[in-house]
Scaffold this active site. Structure first.
Site, PDB file in Angstrom:
ATOM      1  N   GLU A 124     -13.970 -45.012 -14.095  1.00 56.60           N
ATOM      2  CA  GLU A 124     -15.122 -45.750 -13.521  1.00 56.60           C
ATOM      3  C   GLU A 124     -15.017 -46.977 -12.995  1.00 56.60           C
ATOM      4  O   GLU A 124     -15.889 -47.610 -12.502  1.00 56.60           O
ATOM      5  CB  GLU A 124     -16.611 -45.426 -14.251  1.00 56.60           C
ATOM      6  CG  GLU A 124     -16.776 -43.949 -14.411  1.00 56.60           C
ATOM      7  CD  GLU A 124     -16.783 -42.947 -13.131  1.00 56.60           C
ATOM      8  OE1 GLU A 124     -17.322 -43.425 -12.251  1.00 56.60           O
ATOM      9  OE2 GLU A 124     -16.455 -41.723 -13.481  1.00 56.60           O
ATOM     10  N   ASP A 134     -11.083 -40.135  -5.849  1.00 56.94           N
ATOM     11  CA  ASP A 134     -11.278 -38.911  -6.805  1.00 56.94           C
ATOM     12  C   ASP A 134     -10.563 -37.934  -6.205  1.00 56.94           C
ATOM     13  O   ASP A 134     -10.821 -37.678  -4.837  1.00 56.94           O
ATOM     14  CB  ASP A 134     -12.747 -38.601  -7.001  1.00 56.94           C
ATOM     15  CG  ASP A 134     -13.738 -39.633  -7.773  1.00 56.94           C
ATOM     16  OD1 ASP A 134     -12.826 -40.268  -8.448  1.00 56.94           O
ATOM     17  OD2 ASP A 134     -14.936 -39.599  -7.436  1.00 56.94           O
TER      18      ASP A 134
END
Length: 681
Positions: A123, A213
């Site tokens: 993250e 991602d």
């Protein structure tokens, strides 16, 4: 000279996520991406796969794993390391962060013959504390967002390549992801991506990085058709390779060919959206208002640099359930440090450190019960293993200690059937019942919290419609609506949904209890105990507080005593007010079940909510094959209802059954003495 285009994908699934969900992600994203990459022999890219996902693919989709190995053997994929079970590295102890990353490095070396020098920062939660640990195990290159440097004061035009940074003399390279590319790829035509890269080259950018991602390529809403059926990925690769001024390049190769653009020291931060998500809901709303106001002001271009949200660790303050789980893993890691040479114990501990169940934004799985269960399960197993390694004689009630690291003691009990955790911060409340034979926390519920996006949703109530947009949009740009049923389920609890929660209220009524609209008269619901005593198999909590009626404080003392047995907790709740009053007393319990459709209430089908009069309230859970019963000495009224949350995720709006609230109530005037048992068998 061509501009190096450093393109990478990050692919992750939480450990033991629903296998059908993982299979779907493989079929929709990971497998077709690898197939396209395999066919384009000049396509170079970087990739980070979390360890559990890689192992799942190896065991369940050997064809996909072998295709990835072929690309690796051809020298076209550069693997990046990370924590094996995808923890937030700065949120776990130093030895665990080194151990988790080294575990994935060794796995990749074993199966692909590469020793990654690059790190995917989970993250993108940056904290300079990780630098010495990563440098020690051979990490040289770390991925962050360009926002990290902008937040440090760097103007956008100065981000012309990669940078160096250090901590305690340990040096690493910092590669900022270009935010423009992150939002263009793969949502816009490849011509727009190429235009963006060439414009960067014309500004003397030395290299450009896009690492994001892998789920954007097929799993995100509407992306499979766009990326594969309509051929975006294939056309994108061919267009880049045909472009004379751009070339795909690996990060390690780029370091050898391009000198750094400068030296940086970054603040503790993550990507911009994470800073907003981690704010408390009302502050997040205010943040958005200020941001919109500044967009039409002369300071429009200064927003990113000067308007900042909170830090990732604020999720541990925002969500007590998150902090409880996190601190339990930290506490066990410290207590069990000498047993980390035991591979089974270490693996269970590492699994429990997975980040997904600890936070919530558009992503993050705090509101997904299965992900919380999947974090608690290995923690419960590891705790049981610790007891054996330490030769702890069961049962035992440990002396009060600040396990949550919040300045208030907890009491942890260990038994043959289950372990329990009692809080002093929330007066004598029970916050965990860890079933050892099922590796299941029966109290893994979550309170109904205000989220910043609720206000916008409540302005957009309509029947559910599928997103039929012709052009794929980023999750961050999507507009969501809620149904009337979901709107009615947006309810906020002002206290934590634990067990043995005390209320002195206006009226004990199901409707107001479910809506949390009753009037609370006392300070016993969410205030701390004055004292706690542990003797043999008994715990005694005391609080001298007040019941407040007609602007008067009626001094009141409450004592809560628990006796821990093999499969039951005997309780005795005493209250004494300094004068007679008129109100109702209620004791509240909140239980979590994997599937509420599989439970019965007093041998009858569970219908969502209701009330029962009697001495016993019994829940049978078919999934756990357990009976959970609350028994009292005198006939009393019980109420119960399903605990729902309304939350946003990458696939839309989720209406989730988080557990069952059960409460009993009675009139209170001056004194009471309630004896009963909470049994599990």
């Amino acid at each position: 000279m061509k501009i190096p285009f450093l393109f990478g994908i990050h692919c992750h699934q939480p450990a033991e996520n629903f296998y059908n969900v993982v299979d779907w992600a493989i079929n929709e994203s990971y497998a077709p991406f690898i197939e396209v990459a395999l066919k384009n022999k000049k396509f170079k890219f970087s990739a980070h796969y979390s360890g559990w996902l890689l192992e799942y693919i190896r065991n369940h989709r050997e064809d996909v794993f072998n295709n990835l190995k072929k690309i690796s053997d051809e020298g076209r994929v550069e693997f990046f390391a990370g924590g094996f079970y995808e923890p937030i590295l700065s949120a776990i102890p130093s030895d665990d962060r080194k151990g988790q990353v080294k575990m994935l490095i060794d796995y990749i070396d074993n199966y692909f013959g590469q020793k990654p020098a690059g790190l995917w920062l989970t993250e993108r939660v940056w904290d300079p504390a990780v630098i010495p640990d990563m440098a020690e195990i051979g990490i040289k290159n770390i991925i962050v967002d360009d926002y990290h440097l902008i937040a440090a004061g760097f103007p956008q035009e100065s981000l012309t390549g990669y940078f160096t940074t250090e901590q305690d003399g340990c040096l690493v390279n910092i590669f900022p992801i270009d935010m423009g590319l992150r939002y263009l790829t793969p949502f816009k035509p490849q011509e727009e991506v190429i235009k963006h890269i060439l414009e960067a080259k014309n500004r003397n950018v030395k290299l450009i990085s896009c690492f994001d991602d892998g789920e954007k390529f097929g799993v995100w809403p509407n992306t499979y058709d766009w990326v594969y059926t309509k051929g975006w990925l294939k056309n994108f690769i061919k267009a880049i390779m045909a472009e004379k001024e751009i070339e795909f390049m690996h990060y390690e190769e780029a370091v050898k060919k391009v000198k750094p653009s400068g030296h940086v020291y970054l603040p503790i931060t993550s990507y911009e959206e994470m800073g907003q998500w981690s704010l408390f809901a009302d502050k997040a709303e205010k943040f958005e208002e200020i941001k919109e106001y500044l967009k039409s002001s002369p300071f429009n271009h200064d927003i990113e640099q000067f308007l900042k949200g909170s830090v990732w660790k604020n999720f541990l303050v925002k969500y007590p359930e998150s902090n409880r789980l996190h601190k339990r893993t930290v506490d066990l890691s410290i207590r069990g440090r000498k047993y980390k040479n035991n591979s089974e114990f270490k693996d269970l501990l590492y699994r429990s450190q997975c980040n997904d169940s600890l936070w919530h934004g558009v992503f993050g799985g705090l509101y997904l019960p299965n992900l919380r269960n999947n974090a608690w399960a290995p923690l419960i197993q590891a705790e049981a293993m610790y007891e054996k390694l330490e030769n702890i004689k069961l049962p035992i009630i440990e002396q009060p200690a600040d396990i949550d690291r919040n300045g208030y003691d907890e009491v942890y009990t260990r038994g043959t059937e289950f372990n329990c955790l009692f809080e002093t911060r929330d007066f004598g409340q029970l916050t965990a019942i860890e079933l050892k034979d099922k590796n299941f926390n029966l109290l893994n519920a979550i309170s109904r919290k205000k989220e910043a996006y609720h206000a916008k949703l409540l302005k957009n109530i309509k029947p559910r419609q599928e997103n039929k947009a012709e052009e794929t949009a980023s999750i961050h740009d999507m507009e969501y609506s809620i149904t009337p049923e979901e709107a009615g389920r947006i309810i906020y609890d002002w206290y934590n949904k634990n067990c043995f929660v005390d209320h002195f209220m206006d009226k004990f009524i199901l409707e107001t209890y479910e809506k949390c609209s009753f009037r609370e008269f006392s300070d016993f619901t969410n205030q701390p105990a004055d004292s706690v005593e542990v003797n043999d198999n008994n715990i005694l909590f005391k609080r001298n507080g007040g019941i407040y009626i007609n602007n008067e404080k009626i001094n009141t003392q409450v004592e809560k005593s628990y006796t821990i047995n093999n499969n039951a907790i005997d309780f005795n709740i005493k209250a004494k007010a300094s004068k007679k009053i008129e109100c109702d007393y209620s004791c509240e319990f909140n239980f979590h079940f994997a599937d509420v459709s599989q439970i019965t209430i007093n041998n009858k089908e569970f219908i969502g909510n209701g009330s029962i009069k009697g001495k016993k309230f019994e829940i049978y859970d078919k999934y756990l094959n357990k009976k959970i019963a609350i028994t009292v000495e005198k006939e009393i009224e019980f109420i119960y209802f399903t605990l729902y949350t309304v939350s946003q995720s990458e696939i839309g709006i989720d209406l989730t059954e988080q557990g069952i609230t059960v409460a009993f109530g009675m009139p209170f005037s001056k004194e009471m003495n309630i004896k009963g048992t909470l049994s599990i068998g």
